[in-house]
Scaffold this motif. Structure first.
Motif, PDB file in Angstrom:
ATOM      1  N   THR A  48    -122.019 -36.804   6.276  1.00 37.01           N
ATOM      2  CA  THR A  48    -120.722 -36.561   6.890  1.00 37.01           C
ATOM      3  C   THR A  48    -120.839 -36.912   8.363  1.00 37.01           C
ATOM      4  O   THR A  48    -121.623 -36.306   9.088  1.00 37.01           O
ATOM      5  CB  THR A  48    -120.306 -35.082   6.736  1.00 37.01           C
ATOM      6  N   PHE A  49    -120.082 -37.904   8.797  1.00 40.60           N
ATOM      7  CA  PHE A  49    -120.146 -38.352  10.189  1.00 40.60           C
ATOM      8  C   PHE A  49    -118.852 -39.073  10.536  1.00 40.60           C
ATOM      9  O   PHE A  49    -118.094 -39.473   9.649  1.00 40.60           O
ATOM     10  CB  PHE A  49    -121.339 -39.287  10.416  1.00 40.60           C
ATOM     11  N   GLN A  50    -118.612 -39.233  11.803  1.00 44.08           N
ATOM     12  CA  GLN A  50    -117.448 -39.967  12.291  1.00 44.08           C
ATOM     13  C   GLN A  50    -117.854 -40.688  13.566  1.00 44.08           C
ATOM     14  O   GLN A  50    -118.399 -40.068  14.475  1.00 44.08           O
ATOM     15  CB  GLN A  50    -116.279 -39.013  12.581  1.00 44.08           C
ATOM     16  N   VAL A  51    -117.615 -41.991  13.636  1.00 44.11           N
ATOM     17  CA  VAL A  51    -117.860 -42.769  14.845  1.00 44.11           C
ATOM     18  C   VAL A  51    -116.495 -43.145  15.404  1.00 44.11           C
ATOM     19  O   VAL A  51    -115.766 -43.930  14.796  1.00 44.11           O
ATOM     20  CB  VAL A  51    -118.709 -44.023  14.566  1.00 44.11           C
ATOM     21  N   GLY A  52    -116.136 -42.572  16.533  1.00 41.82           N
ATOM     22  CA  GLY A  52    -114.826 -42.824  17.136  1.00 41.82           C
ATOM     23  C   GLY A  52    -113.709 -42.260  16.283  1.00 41.82           C
ATOM     24  O   GLY A  52    -113.853 -41.219  15.647  1.00 41.82           O
ATOM     25  N   THR A  53    -112.600 -42.988  16.233  1.00 43.89           N
ATOM     26  CA  THR A  53    -111.437 -42.520  15.473  1.00 43.89           C
ATOM     27  C   THR A  53    -111.067 -43.429  14.309  1.00 43.89           C
ATOM     28  O   THR A  53    -110.092 -43.181  13.615  1.00 43.89           O
ATOM     29  CB  THR A  53    -110.207 -42.379  16.400  1.00 43.89           C
ATOM     30  N   SER A  54    -111.848 -44.472  14.095  1.00 42.85           N
ATOM     31  CA  SER A  54    -111.567 -45.405  13.014  1.00 42.85           C
ATOM     32  C   SER A  54    -111.720 -44.708  11.666  1.00 42.85           C
ATOM     33  O   SER A  54    -112.619 -43.894  11.462  1.00 42.85           O
ATOM     34  CB  SER A  54    -112.530 -46.589  13.080  1.00 42.85           C
ATOM     35  N   THR A  55    -110.831 -45.058  10.735  1.00 41.48           N
ATOM     36  CA  THR A  55    -110.923 -44.484   9.391  1.00 41.48           C
ATOM     37  C   THR A  55    -111.607 -45.421   8.410  1.00 41.48           C
ATOM     38  O   THR A  55    -111.670 -45.133   7.217  1.00 41.48           O
ATOM     39  CB  THR A  55    -109.520 -44.120   8.870  1.00 41.48           C
ATOM     40  N   THR A  56    -112.144 -46.539   8.902  1.00 40.07           N
ATOM     41  CA  THR A  56    -112.880 -47.450   8.027  1.00 40.07           C
ATOM     42  C   THR A  56    -114.356 -47.042   8.031  1.00 40.07           C
ATOM     43  O   THR A  56    -114.806 -46.262   8.865  1.00 40.07           O
ATOM     44  CB  THR A  56    -112.767 -48.912   8.498  1.00 40.07           C
ATOM     45  N   ASP A  57    -115.100 -47.605   7.106  1.00 41.21           N
ATOM     46  CA  ASP A  57    -116.525 -47.326   7.004  1.00 41.21           C
ATOM     47  C   ASP A  57    -117.328 -48.431   7.694  1.00 41.21           C
ATOM     48  O   ASP A  57    -118.460 -48.699   7.334  1.00 41.21           O
ATOM     49  CB  ASP A  57    -116.930 -47.213   5.531  1.00 41.21           C
ATOM     50  N   ALA A  58    -116.725 -49.084   8.689  1.00 41.70           N
ATOM     51  CA  ALA A  58    -117.361 -50.236   9.324  1.00 41.70           C
ATOM     52  C   ALA A  58    -118.099 -49.865  10.609  1.00 41.70           C
ATOM     53  O   ALA A  58    -118.415 -50.735  11.408  1.00 41.70           O
ATOM     54  CB  ALA A  58    -116.318 -51.305   9.614  1.00 41.70           C
ATOM     55  N   ARG A  59    -118.372 -48.599  10.809  1.00 46.35           N
ATOM     56  CA  ARG A  59    -119.113 -48.148  11.984  1.00 46.35           C
ATOM     57  C   ARG A  59    -120.252 -47.246  11.542  1.00 46.35           C
ATOM     58  O   ARG A  59    -120.129 -46.496  10.575  1.00 46.35           O
ATOM     59  CB  ARG A  59    -118.207 -47.378  12.943  1.00 46.35           C
TER      60      ARG A  59
END
Length: 121
Positions: A48-59
């Motif tokens: 479970t992680f989040q990079v920035g606010t993008s909702t894609t899995d490209a980060r």
């Protein structure tokens, strides 16, 4: 000592994590600041992680944290950080179609507040 932790996002499955830990450990040895037997490394995968606010899995992210006994100069710490970052950048398993944010962080452990003991061979 030192303790090395590789935190990484779960979407980096193509990375050879055991091999990367070995190469990171070797970079520490090559710095001349530690004996190989003293390095303790581990990797923690974050499902479970989040990079920035993008909702894609490209980060994705890979963050190396190293805890060392205090007393090294800023120049020595910079050399160690540079060596570790070079290993991260050279890793062949980073996905080409993904933004991978890499970081290296060195922290001092107060010598007076740290105890260590070896048991056995």
């Amino acid at each position: 000592m030192p303790f090395l932790t590789l935190d990484y996002s779960a979407n980096l499955d193509a990375v050879d994590v055991p091999g990367l830990l070995l190469r990171l450990n070797q970079a520490l040895v090559d710095s001349g600041q530690t004996k190989e037997v003293d390095i303790k490394s581990r990797a923690i995968r974050f499902d479970t992680f989040q990079v920035g606010t993008s909702t894609t899995d490209a980060r994705a992210f890979a963050h190396v944290k190293v805890s060392l006994l205090s007393g090294r100069t800023p120049e020595i710490k910079k050399d160690i950080a540079d060596r570790l970052m070079a290993v991260l950048k050279a890793e062949a398993g980073w996905p080409a179609a993904m933004l991978v944010q890499m970081a290296v962080e060195l922290n001092d452990i107060d010598r007076a507040a740290f105890l260590s003991f070896r048991l056995g061979a």
